[in-house]
Scaffold this motif. Structure first.
Motif, PDB file in Angstrom:
ATOM      1  N   PHE A 211      -0.035 -47.464  43.177  1.00 19.91           N
ATOM      2  CA  PHE A 211       0.491 -48.110  44.338  1.00 19.91           C
ATOM      3  C   PHE A 211       1.193 -47.173  45.513  1.00 19.91           C
ATOM      4  O   PHE A 211       1.005 -47.163  46.317  1.00 19.91           O
ATOM      5  CB  PHE A 211       1.371 -49.152  44.008  1.00 19.91           C
ATOM      6  CG  PHE A 211       2.057 -49.985  45.237  1.00 19.91           C
ATOM      7  CD1 PHE A 211       1.771 -51.045  45.811  1.00 19.91           C
ATOM      8  CD2 PHE A 211       3.117 -49.290  45.804  1.00 19.91           C
ATOM      9  CE1 PHE A 211       2.286 -51.763  46.648  1.00 19.91           C
ATOM     10  CE2 PHE A 211       3.597 -49.913  47.291  1.00 19.91           C
ATOM     11  CZ  PHE A 211       3.050 -50.943  47.525  1.00 19.91           C
TER      12      PHE A 211
ATOM     13  N   TYR B   9      -1.714 -44.786  47.029  1.00 16.49           N
ATOM     14  CA  TYR B   9      -2.327 -45.495  48.134  1.00 16.49           C
ATOM     15  C   TYR B   9      -1.055 -45.767  49.196  1.00 16.49           C
ATOM     16  O   TYR B   9      -1.544 -45.516  50.469  1.00 16.49           O
ATOM     17  CB  TYR B   9      -2.851 -46.852  47.626  1.00 16.49           C
ATOM     18  CG  TYR B   9      -3.654 -46.918  46.502  1.00 16.49           C
ATOM     19  CD1 TYR B   9      -4.742 -45.899  46.391  1.00 16.49           C
ATOM     20  CD2 TYR B   9      -3.824 -47.838  45.606  1.00 16.49           C
ATOM     21  CE1 TYR B   9      -5.657 -45.906  45.365  1.00 16.49           C
ATOM     22  CE2 TYR B   9      -4.766 -48.062  44.637  1.00 16.49           C
ATOM     23  CZ  TYR B   9      -5.707 -46.924  44.426  1.00 16.49           C
ATOM     24  OH  TYR B   9      -6.762 -47.205  43.313  1.00 16.49           O
ATOM     25  N   ASP B  10       0.002 -45.967  48.966  1.00 17.27           N
ATOM     26  CA  ASP B  10       0.784 -46.203  49.802  1.00 17.27           C
ATOM     27  C   ASP B  10       1.289 -45.043  50.703  1.00 17.27           C
ATOM     28  O   ASP B  10       1.330 -44.905  52.119  1.00 17.27           O
ATOM     29  CB  ASP B  10       2.185 -47.146  49.361  1.00 17.27           C
ATOM     30  CG  ASP B  10       3.033 -47.640  50.353  1.00 17.27           C
ATOM     31  OD1 ASP B  10       2.622 -48.456  51.091  1.00 17.27           O
ATOM     32  OD2 ASP B  10       4.457 -47.154  50.620  1.00 17.27           O
TER      33      ASP B  10
ATOM     34  N   THR C 291       1.288 -57.517  41.173  1.00 21.44           N
ATOM     35  CA  THR C 291       2.673 -57.119  41.677  1.00 21.44           C
ATOM     36  C   THR C 291       3.733 -57.798  40.562  1.00 21.44           C
ATOM     37  O   THR C 291       4.773 -57.476  40.674  1.00 21.44           O
ATOM     38  CB  THR C 291       3.017 -57.862  43.105  1.00 21.44           C
ATOM     39  OG1 THR C 291       2.762 -59.473  42.764  1.00 21.44           O
ATOM     40  CG2 THR C 291       2.179 -57.442  44.271  1.00 21.44           C
TER      41      THR C 291
ATOM     42  N   ARG D  87      -4.411 -50.936  47.541  1.00 19.14           N
ATOM     43  CA  ARG D  87      -3.039 -51.054  47.458  1.00 19.14           C
ATOM     44  C   ARG D  87      -2.763 -52.567  47.106  1.00 19.14           C
ATOM     45  O   ARG D  87      -2.027 -52.965  46.395  1.00 19.14           O
ATOM     46  CB  ARG D  87      -2.224 -50.394  48.544  1.00 19.14           C
ATOM     47  CG  ARG D  87      -0.849 -50.533  48.272  1.00 19.14           C
ATOM     48  CD  ARG D  87       0.154 -50.510  49.594  1.00 19.14           C
ATOM     49  NE  ARG D  87      -0.550 -51.393  50.743  1.00 19.14           N
ATOM     50  CZ  ARG D  87       0.056 -51.611  51.886  1.00 19.14           C
ATOM     51  NH1 ARG D  87       1.095 -50.363  52.313  1.00 19.14           N
ATOM     52  NH2 ARG D  87      -0.393 -52.303  52.497  1.00 19.14           N
ATOM     53  N   ASP D  88      -3.081 -53.312  48.358  1.00 21.29           N
ATOM     54  CA  ASP D  88      -2.904 -54.587  48.511  1.00 21.29           C
ATOM     55  C   ASP D  88      -3.381 -55.510  47.360  1.00 21.29           C
ATOM     56  O   ASP D  88      -3.239 -56.827  46.855  1.00 21.29           O
ATOM     57  CB  ASP D  88      -3.352 -55.282  49.706  1.00 21.29           C
ATOM     58  CG  ASP D  88      -2.547 -54.709  50.732  1.00 21.29           C
ATOM     59  OD1 ASP D  88      -1.336 -54.146  50.533  1.00 21.29           O
ATOM     60  OD2 ASP D  88      -2.948 -54.977  52.180  1.00 21.29           O
TER      61      ASP D  88
ATOM     62  N   LEU E  72      -3.452 -54.564  44.175  1.00 22.17           N
ATOM     63  CA  LEU E  72      -2.757 -54.243  42.643  1.00 22.17           C
ATOM     64  C   LEU E  72      -1.825 -55.382  42.401  1.00 22.17           C
ATOM     65  O   LEU E  72      -1.561 -56.261  43.211  1.00 22.17           O
ATOM     66  CB  LEU E  72      -2.074 -53.177  42.669  1.00 22.17           C
ATOM     67  CG  LEU E  72      -2.748 -51.692  42.939  1.00 22.17           C
ATOM     68  CD1 LEU E  72      -1.850 -50.704  43.294  1.00 22.17           C
ATOM     69  CD2 LEU E  72      -3.673 -51.406  42.144  1.00 22.17           C
TER      70      LEU E  72
END
Length: 331
Positions: free
Chosen positions: A298, A301-302, A330, A325-326, A328
């Motif tokens: 994360f 990617y972020d 949470t 990223r989105d 992944l």
């Protein structure tokens, strides 16, 4: 013109047969032809080049196509037309422009840049052996400037790695990259070189299987972790060059490597001799302990998206980073 003169501004994006550049399919609108004809070729070329520098690719293309079609048009027009198509990611078309220029016996001072940029395009398309042949046509016996030498060696090292000449490619790359001073003229090629080393480390890591005996898995896991750390160190040098393309590619690959490592660890066989209950507890513990890899992915990617936002870079790479990223978990 040196072989690095345009690397300050431009980067070179299934294989198809190369054909001569079809100028007739890219002619400017008829209304513009009369306007272009009223200007001198030199003035029109300066206008085209200025538009190219200011990212007006359509305007540059229209003028360069017109100039390239003139019987006495400047040979640089066709060269810069190739650059326009590199910027658009139309690498096959760029190669065709360079091929056509080479059939026209370009000026001696322009030919090295034509062969070099043609090689960059071939390398980016994965045609590594052809790229090496193109680079071999760049004359070096007369002596190259330091920047030209670094650029030439990094490009050849990247192509050598791609063609399977691993030992020679690594040796050439590492020697060329030992010059890590900040120089805007070298930033793109140095970023590419360091990215290539990071990519090589990550490929080496992914090739170490975790579907082996318990002893072999432990050994391979330690080696993979070490190679990923080596890639992270290479990416520090990529970031130092401030070239968004290579920074984003590197962070995308790093995030993917973390996720692949977690998936491989989850699929790795449980130790021998465990009961069904013990095996379930073992798998649960592996799942828990490897969630840190999700967090690392994360962050990679972020960070890529943060860099893209800071540098005003938007495109396919940012879309992929955002999607990865989105997607992944949470929890």
């Amino acid at each position: 013109m040196t072989i690095v003169s345009l690397l300050v501004l431009f980067a070179c994006a299934a294989r198809a047969p190369v054909v001569l550049y079809p100028l007739d399919q890219h002619q400017p609108p008829a209304a513009l032809v009369g306007v272009f004809a009223s200007q001198s070729p030199d003035a029109l070329f300066e206008d085209a080049y200025s538009r190219l520098l200011n990212d007006d690719l359509e305007g540059a293309e229209q003028r360069l196509v017109y100039l390239a079609g003139l019987p006495d048009g400047p040979p640089e027009a066709l060269y810069h037309l190739g650059v326009v198509y590199e910027l658009r990611g139309a690498l096959e078309t760029a190669i065709s422009a360079y091929d056509l220029l080479l059939t026209q016996d370009p000026p001696e001072e322009l030919a090295p840049s034509v062969h070099f940029r043609r090689g960059l395009c071939l390398e980016e398309l994965g045609r590594f052996d052809e790229a090496l042949k193109a680079f071999a046509k760049v004359p070096t016996t007369g002596g190259l400037s330091l920047n030209d030498r670094v650029t030439y060696d990094v490009a050849r090292g990247v192509a050598m790695l791609g063609s399977g000449k691993e030992a020679k490619g690594l040796e050439l790359l590492q020697a060329a990259l030992s010059t890590t001073r900040r120089d805007p003229e070298l930033a793109w090629i140095l970023g590419k070189g360091w990215y290539t080393l990071a990519r090589h480390d990550l490929d080496q890591a992914a090739a170490l299987s975790l579907n082996e005996s318990e002893r072999k898995v432990k050994k391979n896991l330690e080696a993979r972790a070490g190679l990923i750390m080596d890639a992270e160190a290479d990416l520090v040098h990529v970031v130092e060059q401030h070239e968004p393309e290579w920074i984003l590619r590197g962070l995308l690959d790093l995030g993917d490597a973390y996720i692949t490592l977690r998936e491989d660890m989850m699929r790795s066989p449980t130790p021998a001799g465990l009961s069904a209950e013990q095996a379930a507890l073992y798998v649960a513990q592996v799942d828990k302990s490897t969630r840190v890899l999700i967090a690392k992915a994360f962050n990679a990617y972020d960070q890529g998206l943060i860099v893209a936002g800071t540098l005003g870079f938007e495109g396919e790479l940012t879309e992929t980073l955002r999607a990865r990223r989105d997607a992944l978990p949470t929890d």
